[in-house]
Design a protein around this motif. Structure first.
Motif, PDB file in Angstrom:
ATOM      1  N   LYS A   6       0.828  -1.200   0.000  1.00  0.00           N
ATOM      2  CA  LYS A   6       0.000   0.000   0.000  1.00  0.00           C
ATOM      3  C   LYS A   6       0.866   1.255   0.000  1.00  0.00           C
ATOM      4  CE  LYS A   6      -3.866   2.191   2.415  1.00  0.00           C
ATOM      5  NZ  LYS A   6      -4.861   2.058   3.508  1.00  0.00           N
ATOM      6  N   LEU A   7       1.956   1.229   0.768  1.00  0.00           N
ATOM      7  CA  LEU A   7       2.852   2.385   0.812  1.00  0.00           C
ATOM      8  C   LEU A   7       3.555   2.594  -0.523  1.00  0.00           C
ATOM      9  CD1 LEU A   7       4.300   1.773   4.375  1.00  0.00           C
ATOM     10  CD2 LEU A   7       3.142   3.866   3.637  1.00  0.00           C
ATOM     11  N   SER A  10       1.017   3.990  -2.903  1.00  0.00           N
ATOM     12  CA  SER A  10       0.662   5.357  -2.496  1.00  0.00           C
ATOM     13  C   SER A  10       1.774   6.337  -2.858  1.00  0.00           C
ATOM     14  CB  SER A  10       0.400   5.414  -0.988  1.00  0.00           C
ATOM     15  OG  SER A  10      -0.702   4.632  -0.634  1.00  0.00           O
ATOM     16  N   ILE A  63      -2.914   6.550   4.453  1.00  0.00           N
ATOM     17  CA  ILE A  63      -1.610   7.176   4.225  1.00  0.00           C
ATOM     18  C   ILE A  63      -1.730   8.693   4.208  1.00  0.00           C
ATOM     19  CG2 ILE A  63       0.441   7.175   2.775  1.00  0.00           C
ATOM     20  CD1 ILE A  63      -0.322   4.454   4.000  1.00  0.00           C
ATOM     21  N   LEU A 180      -1.586   6.839   9.406  1.00  0.00           N
ATOM     22  CA  LEU A 180      -0.130   6.820   9.433  1.00  0.00           C
ATOM     23  C   LEU A 180       0.382   8.233   9.190  1.00  0.00           C
ATOM     24  CD1 LEU A 180       2.677   5.473   9.371  1.00  0.00           C
ATOM     25  CD2 LEU A 180       2.297   4.993   6.941  1.00  0.00           C
ATOM     26  N   GLN A 182       3.863  10.829   9.002  1.00  0.00           N
ATOM     27  CA  GLN A 182       5.307  10.770   8.769  1.00  0.00           C
ATOM     28  C   GLN A 182       5.923  12.170   8.760  1.00  0.00           C
ATOM     29  OE1 GLN A 182       6.909   7.304   6.664  1.00  0.00           O
ATOM     30  NE2 GLN A 182       5.161   7.495   5.312  1.00  0.00           N
TER      31      GLN A 182
END
Length: 438
Positions: A6-7, A10, A63, A180, A182
């Motif tokens: 998924k990351l 994304s 995300i 999430l 960051q």
């Protein structure tokens, strides 16, 4: 689709919305390649032997927040050190909150990473400092670099000191079922300049929140930095905090970490001493209960001679909590006259609590003074009996002993109002009101 996939997908969408001429475009691409190869760390790796991220990888994290939420100051006032005036850089679900913040460009830059990454006036600084001390091998640091967009940008020019400390606060509101975050911070303190920072990650929800944070700190010649991390989050909030410090001659950098709550917390604190006659100080207090997990990983790399480093971490573990301390000191062959000290003391107040501690020294020089050690034990029954014999109830007596155990870490906090706040947090964590400050 698992979290790693998924990351990666994304990131492709993230890149499509960013100008390919962006100053850190190539850095992001390279970082994502590294994360795609390495993925999330596992317990098979020595550095992650006692900390598993498997549970977090099963959660379907958002995300990017789908909508912004506004917070009122009165609702979050208690999370600020409001006894003193501070500059404030506040983020709500990863988005900058202008009405909760107070930034400045009055002789110093205390503002946003997004501005520094996009405005031409900052390009020279970004080219020199961005992603220069952060690890290129650590996969979660690479993940943060790939998505680096927002966070705190602080630049203190030569001989300057901000009029007041800086608070960096990240709020998670629960707008998403799981989120999430960051954040990326870049802090540069030039020659003979000074800075004090208080950082906090705070979830306001019972929803799952995972924060993967990276902070790069550059301390030039004779710079002085005090950095305080307050970690007292909710039972569904997890934090992976990667901090990298590059020091030059005669600089002083002190980092205090107060880990008092959260589901899973991993602190990676790395100091690189690229000069002489400098001092690096790392101190921490950890108080856990329930099934909370805190993992402290520290590194001090003595590269040049005539330097000092001091590490002192105290842990109090109750119920089913788990603590990890893995501290490493490396002294290069040319780093003669090094004075390095490392200590990790722990108290288990429950038969089900666990602590894994591993202080390490790697010394390649012969004219040094280095020591390291750890202790694991329980409260002193004789001391407890003595206090009770003087009329102090058992609960308060236990709390007094715990306070005394952690007090030498609190002594070095240089912001009195913050020290008072930490004392109150510890008292609340222990479940008593002692009626005085240490």
């Amino acid at each position: 689709m698992d979290l790693k996939d998924k990351l990666v997908s994304s990131f492709m969408a993230f890149e499509n919305n960013i100008d390919v001429e962006h100053p850190v475009h190539d850095v992001r691409i390279e970082a994502m390649k590294n994360f795609e190869i390495k993925g999330f760390p596992s317990k098979k790796e020595e550095a992650w032997k006692y900390t598993s991220l498997k549970g977090l990888q099963k959660i379907d994290f958002s995300i990017f927040p789908k909508q912004e939420k506004t917070l009122e100051y009165k609702d979050v006032k208690k999370y600020f050190i409001h006894d003193i005036d501070t500059y404030k850089i506040v983020f709500v679900d990863g988005v900058f909150s202008s009405h909760l913040s107070e930034t400045t460009h009055d002789g110093v830059d205390i503002c946003l990473m997004s501005s520094a990454l996009t405005k031409p006036m900052y390009k020279q600084i970004i080219d020199v400092y961005f992603n220069k001390v952060a690890s290129k091998d650590e996969s979660l640091t690479s993940l943060n670099t790939a998505f680096s967009k927002e966070g705190a940008y602080i630049y203190i020019p030569k001989g300057k000191m901000p009029k007041k400390p800086v608070e960096i606060i990240h709020f998670a509101t629960g707008n998403e079922a799981s989120l999430l975050l960051q954040p990326r911070n870049l802090i540069i303190v030039e020659e003979n300049a000074e800075l004090q920072i208080i950082e906090r990650h705070q979830s306001l929800t019972s929803n799952e929140v995972l924060t993967n944070s990276v902070t790069e700190i550059f301390a030039a010649k004779s710079a002085n930095i005090d950095y305080y991390k307050v970690q007292n989050d909710s039972a569904k909030a997890s934090l992976i905090d990667n901090t990298y410090v590059d020091q030059k001659d005669r600089s002083f950098v002190n980092v205090h970490t107060f880990s008092l709550g959260g589901k899973l917390t991993r602190n990676n604190l790395n100091f690189y001493q690229n000069g002489e006659y400098m001092d690096s100080t790392m101190k921490g207090v950890t108080i856990l209960a329930e099934k909370q997990h805190v993992d402290h990983h520290t590194l001090v790399h003595h590269i040049q001679p005539n330097c000092e480093s001091h590490q002192d971490y105290k842990g109090i573990y109750g119920e089913n909590s788990t603590g990890v301390f893995n501290g490493k000191i490396i002294v290069d062959k040319v780093a003669q006259k090094t004075n390095a000290f490392q200590k990790n003391n722990n108290i288990l107040i429950s038969d089900k609590a666990t602590i894994n501690t591993k202080p390490q020294l790697e010394i390649f020089a012969d004219d040094v003074k280095c020591s390291h050690g750890c202790t694991i034990g329980q409260l002193d029954e004789d001391a407890l009996f003595y206090l009770q014999s003087r009329g102090i109830p058992k609960k308060e007596a236990r709390a007094l002993l715990m306070y005394a155990f952690a007090n030498n870490v609190l002594e070095s906090v240089r912001i009195p109002e913050l020290k008072t706040r930490i004392n109150k947090l510890i008292a609340k964590k222990i479940g008593v009101n002692l009626g005085f400050d240490l």
